[in-house]
Design a protein around this motif. Structure first.
Motif, PDB file in Angstrom:
ATOM      1  N   TRP A 178      23.790  23.290  17.902  1.00  0.00           N
ATOM      2  CA  TRP A 178      22.666  22.266  18.129  1.00  0.00           C
ATOM      3  C   TRP A 178      21.515  22.854  18.637  1.00  0.00           C
ATOM      4  CZ3 TRP A 178      19.287  20.645  22.074  1.00  0.00           C
ATOM      5  CH2 TRP A 178      18.900  19.206  21.885  1.00  0.00           C
ATOM      6  N   LEU A 179      21.549  23.898  19.551  1.00  0.00           N
ATOM      7  CA  LEU A 179      20.367  24.593  19.747  1.00  0.00           C
ATOM      8  C   LEU A 179      19.477  25.443  18.751  1.00  0.00           C
ATOM      9  CD1 LEU A 179      21.281  26.188  23.391  1.00  0.00           C
ATOM     10  CD2 LEU A 179      19.341  24.513  22.886  1.00  0.00           C
ATOM     11  N   VAL A 180      20.399  26.081  17.810  1.00  0.00           N
ATOM     12  CA  VAL A 180      19.873  26.601  16.588  1.00  0.00           C
ATOM     13  C   VAL A 180      19.011  25.500  15.832  1.00  0.00           C
ATOM     14  CG1 VAL A 180      20.712  27.383  14.456  1.00  0.00           C
ATOM     15  CG2 VAL A 180      21.780  28.365  16.579  1.00  0.00           C
ATOM     16  N   LEU A 181      19.740  24.446  15.619  1.00  0.00           N
ATOM     17  CA  LEU A 181      18.968  23.215  14.766  1.00  0.00           C
ATOM     18  C   LEU A 181      17.872  22.943  15.587  1.00  0.00           C
ATOM     19  CD1 LEU A 181      18.838  21.575  12.348  1.00  0.00           C
ATOM     20  CD2 LEU A 181      20.088  19.740  13.396  1.00  0.00           C
ATOM     21  N   VAL A 241      22.761  23.127   7.934  1.00  0.00           N
ATOM     22  CA  VAL A 241      23.830  23.042   9.193  1.00  0.00           C
ATOM     23  C   VAL A 241      24.913  21.994   8.907  1.00  0.00           C
ATOM     24  CG1 VAL A 241      22.559  20.897  10.014  1.00  0.00           C
ATOM     25  CG2 VAL A 241      23.263  22.688  11.791  1.00  0.00           C
ATOM     26  N   PRO A 242      24.910  21.144   7.998  1.00  0.00           N
ATOM     27  CA  PRO A 242      26.070  20.606   7.561  1.00  0.00           C
ATOM     28  C   PRO A 242      27.205  21.487   7.209  1.00  0.00           C
ATOM     29  CG  PRO A 242      24.310  19.230   6.555  1.00  0.00           C
ATOM     30  CD  PRO A 242      23.831  20.729   6.991  1.00  0.00           C
ATOM     31  N   ALA A 243      26.827  22.486   6.231  1.00  0.00           N
ATOM     32  CA  ALA A 243      27.794  23.485   5.939  1.00  0.00           C
ATOM     33  C   ALA A 243      28.321  24.419   6.913  1.00  0.00           C
ATOM     34  CB  ALA A 243      27.417  24.222   4.697  1.00  0.00           C
ATOM     35  N   TYR A 244      27.279  24.666   7.782  1.00  0.00           N
ATOM     36  CA  TYR A 244      27.691  25.423   9.098  1.00  0.00           C
ATOM     37  C   TYR A 244      28.769  24.889   9.961  1.00  0.00           C
ATOM     38  CZ  TYR A 244      26.361  29.284  12.326  1.00  0.00           C
ATOM     39  OH  TYR A 244      26.139  30.343  13.502  1.00  0.00           O
ATOM     40  N   VAL A 301      33.537  16.153   9.694  1.00  0.00           N
ATOM     41  CA  VAL A 301      32.237  17.049   9.684  1.00  0.00           C
ATOM     42  C   VAL A 301      31.220  15.928   9.603  1.00  0.00           C
ATOM     43  CG1 VAL A 301      32.201  17.293   7.054  1.00  0.00           C
ATOM     44  CG2 VAL A 301      30.839  18.530   8.649  1.00  0.00           C
ATOM     45  N   GLY A 302      31.447  14.598   9.075  1.00  0.00           N
ATOM     46  CA  GLY A 302      30.294  13.802   8.857  1.00  0.00           C
ATOM     47  C   GLY A 302      30.028  13.255  10.377  1.00  0.00           C
ATOM     48  N   GLY A 303      30.926  12.872  10.975  1.00  0.00           N
ATOM     49  CA  GLY A 303      30.785  12.367  12.437  1.00  0.00           C
ATOM     50  C   GLY A 303      30.143  13.659  13.260  1.00  0.00           C
ATOM     51  N   ILE A 304      30.573  14.896  13.183  1.00  0.00           N
ATOM     52  CA  ILE A 304      30.060  15.932  13.842  1.00  0.00           C
ATOM     53  C   ILE A 304      28.646  16.113  13.779  1.00  0.00           C
ATOM     54  CG2 ILE A 304      30.258  18.304  14.533  1.00  0.00           C
ATOM     55  CD1 ILE A 304      33.500  18.057  13.975  1.00  0.00           C
ATOM     56  N   HIS A 305      28.420  16.049  12.323  1.00  0.00           N
ATOM     57  CA  HIS A 305      26.904  16.383  11.754  1.00  0.00           C
ATOM     58  C   HIS A 305      25.882  15.111  12.577  1.00  0.00           C
ATOM     59  CE1 HIS A 305      24.075  15.930   8.486  1.00  0.00           C
ATOM     60  NE2 HIS A 305      23.494  17.079   9.194  1.00  0.00           N
ATOM     61  N   GLY A 306      26.517  13.859  12.456  1.00  0.00           N
ATOM     62  CA  GLY A 306      25.828  12.849  13.084  1.00  0.00           C
ATOM     63  C   GLY A 306      25.408  13.122  14.506  1.00  0.00           C
ATOM     64  N   ARG A 307      26.623  13.791  15.169  1.00  0.00           N
ATOM     65  CA  ARG A 307      26.057  13.760  16.580  1.00  0.00           C
ATOM     66  C   ARG A 307      25.179  15.099  16.892  1.00  0.00           C
ATOM     67  NH1 ARG A 307      31.596  12.591  19.840  1.00  0.00           N
ATOM     68  NH2 ARG A 307      32.038  10.448  19.248  1.00  0.00           N
ATOM     69  N   LEU A 308      25.297  15.985  16.050  1.00  0.00           N
ATOM     70  CA  LEU A 308      24.316  17.100  16.097  1.00  0.00           C
ATOM     71  C   LEU A 308      22.925  16.875  15.758  1.00  0.00           C
ATOM     72  CD1 LEU A 308      24.799  20.308  16.293  1.00  0.00           C
ATOM     73  CD2 LEU A 308      23.955  20.349  14.121  1.00  0.00           C
ATOM     74  N   LEU A 309      22.705  15.630  14.877  1.00  0.00           N
ATOM     75  CA  LEU A 309      21.253  15.072  14.659  1.00  0.00           C
ATOM     76  C   LEU A 309      20.589  14.688  15.837  1.00  0.00           C
ATOM     77  CD1 LEU A 309      21.776  13.554  11.138  1.00  0.00           C
ATOM     78  CD2 LEU A 309      20.714  15.665  11.635  1.00  0.00           C
TER      79      LEU A 309
END
Length: 467
Positions: free
Chosen positions: A266-269, A375-378, A388-396
């Motif tokens: 999260w911090l990286v993005l 980041v999605p592939a990460y 991964v779709g849901g995790i990516h959504g929260r990371l956004l």
């Protein structure tokens, strides 16, 4: 090109929009999925071009010039801000729903929201109700942005386990490039519909709403998910101990939030986006003030267009490169090279070297775009593909936070320095040095990312139950 080797579905007749109905049949080519994702991302990328409506919207009543009853730019600015906030929130909170119902229903819902948001906004222009623009494009359209952004990503990752970065780069490149289509199209439509009694915005909103709904719906109808345990012909999943840290296990969406890896990424993005988004928003003014009386407004506009090209191209190039060098190493490049370039920019500006100044920012913006697509592939490498779709959504939510932090750093620090007597040409020096520090911090955060502890991995029984 790989195709399905086993049938999906069962003897029952599932709902057309159900997840089960989207399981690909034998003979389906996985290369049909990226165009379906692009059909959505090229549409929602229009968000980056919404500013073309700001000027005309200040003259809805006056037509040729603003009147006291017309909306101000500050009032209109909240439309885009609301859209970005709702993008982040919908992506974060709809993650579980996406994994449950599948990409087709989510993408079609995104089409309804994004296209419908334009229709509601058009009514707001006709009735001159700013609340309807906030509701239409800001809230409803923003929800469509969030759902449309995340819905194809996990599907692409599952179809391309051998080239995750390339696959997500293709789709997210569309989001970066959507504005390049939307901006001239919107201007052309406004000019076509403009009359003595209308600025043409409402009519343009109607056309765009219908066009985007159709395009996004086509993407939703075309999307397919691979059968369980499918993999490309001849491909062997890498071991978890490789340098690229690609796991064969899966972490539940709720459990991911209990890992330090989620917050480090999260911090990286956040830090990568913060370092680029503020510059992107002030690029035209920045280059004109840095090279006073040398760079014209037209040349500055060309600079902005060039940055957009690198932002778009970087989404595909860097994400594709990450398939070979690894996601963690790719972010090391972003932070190390970005810090060096930011540190050098003020010296190039003071030396009057426009070419190197432009080159630095082009590379920086390519890495800004690359951060989104990598980041999605990460996340898939770290947490597996099941959620991964849901995790990516929260990371956004990191994007939403950076969307505030980046412009604040650039705008307010510049304003403070100018107010205290610093020449406009030198007012960005402190800002870019702060960006350098942020990138160094990002480098450290990325360095701390390790494999997810085995205690967070789902068992086969848990995974089967979740599905």
């Amino acid at each position: 090109m790989s195709s399905i080797t086993e049938p999906g579905g069962n003897a029952s007749s599932p709902s057309f929009f159900s997840k089960q109905a989207t399981i690909a049949q034998p003979g389906f080519s996985r290369w049909m999925v990226p165009p379906a994702a692009l059909a959505v991302h090229l549409c929602i990328g229009q968000a980056y071009a919404f500013s073309v409506f700001n000027g005309p919207l200040t003259k809805v009543i006056g037509i040729t010039q603003s009147t006291p009853d017309d909306w101000s730019l500050t009032t209109l600015g909240w439309i885009f801000s609301l859209a970005i906030v709702c993008l982040g929130l919908s992506a974060a909170f709809a993650g579980k729903w996406l994994e449950k119902v599948g990409p087709r229903r989510t993408m079609f819902t995104a089409a309804c929201c994004f296209g419908g948001g334009f229709i509601v906004s058009a009514i707001g222009v006709w009735t001159h109700q700013i609340a309807l623009l906030y509701l239409g494009y800001g809230v409803i359209g923003g929800i469509g942005l969030g759902l449309g952004y995340v819905s194809p990503v996990s599907t692409l990752i599952r179809w391309f386990p051998d080239r995750r970065g390339m696959a997500t780069g293709m789709a997210i490149m569309g989001f970066g490039g959507g504005a390049m289509i939307a901006a001239p199209l919107s201007v052309a439509l406004m000019n076509h519909f403009k009359s003595a009694t209308s600025i043409g915005v409402a009519e343009t909103f109607i056309v765009l709403g219908i066009a985007y709904f159709i395009s996004m719906s086509i993407g939703a109808l075309a999307i397919r998910v691979p059968p369980a345990d499918w993999k490309p012909a001849g491909w062997t999943p890498p071991a978890t101990t490789t340098q690229k840290m690609i796991t064969r296990n899966h972490v539940h969406i709720d459990q991911a939030l209990k890992t330090p890896q989620f917050y480090l990424i999260w911090l990286v993005l956040f830090l990568n986006v913060t370092a680029g988004i503020g510059i992107l928003g002030q690029a035209s003014v920045m280059i004109q003030e840095s090279f006073k009386d040398t760079v014209s407004a037209a040349a500055a506009a060309g600079f902005v267009g060039l940055l957009s090209l690198f932002n778009m191209g970087g989404r595909f190039v860097w994400a594709s490169a990450s398939d070979y060098v690894g996601r963690k190493n790719t972010y090391f490049i972003f932070f190390a090279l970005g810090a060096v370039l930011y540190w050098l920019v003020p010296s190039f500006a003071s030396a009057g070297n426009i070419a190197l100044f432009v080159l630095c920012y082009c590379v920086i913006l390519s890495m800004y775009g690359g951060g989104f697509s990598t980041v999605p592939a990460y996340l898939a490498d770290m947490f597996g593909t099941a959620f991964v779709g849901g995790i990516h959504g929260r990371l956004l939510t990191a994007w939403a936070a950076a969307g505030v932090a980046g412009p604040v750093l650039v705008n307010y620090i510049r304003a403070y320095q100018v107010a205290h007597g610093v020449a406009k040409a030198d007012a960005y020096t402190m800002t870019v040095h702060i960006m350098t520090v942020l990138l160094v911090i990002g480098f450290i955060c990325n360095l701390l990312v390790k494999r997810v502890d085995d205690k967070h991995h789902m068992t086969d029984a848990q995974l089967a139950s979740a599905k």
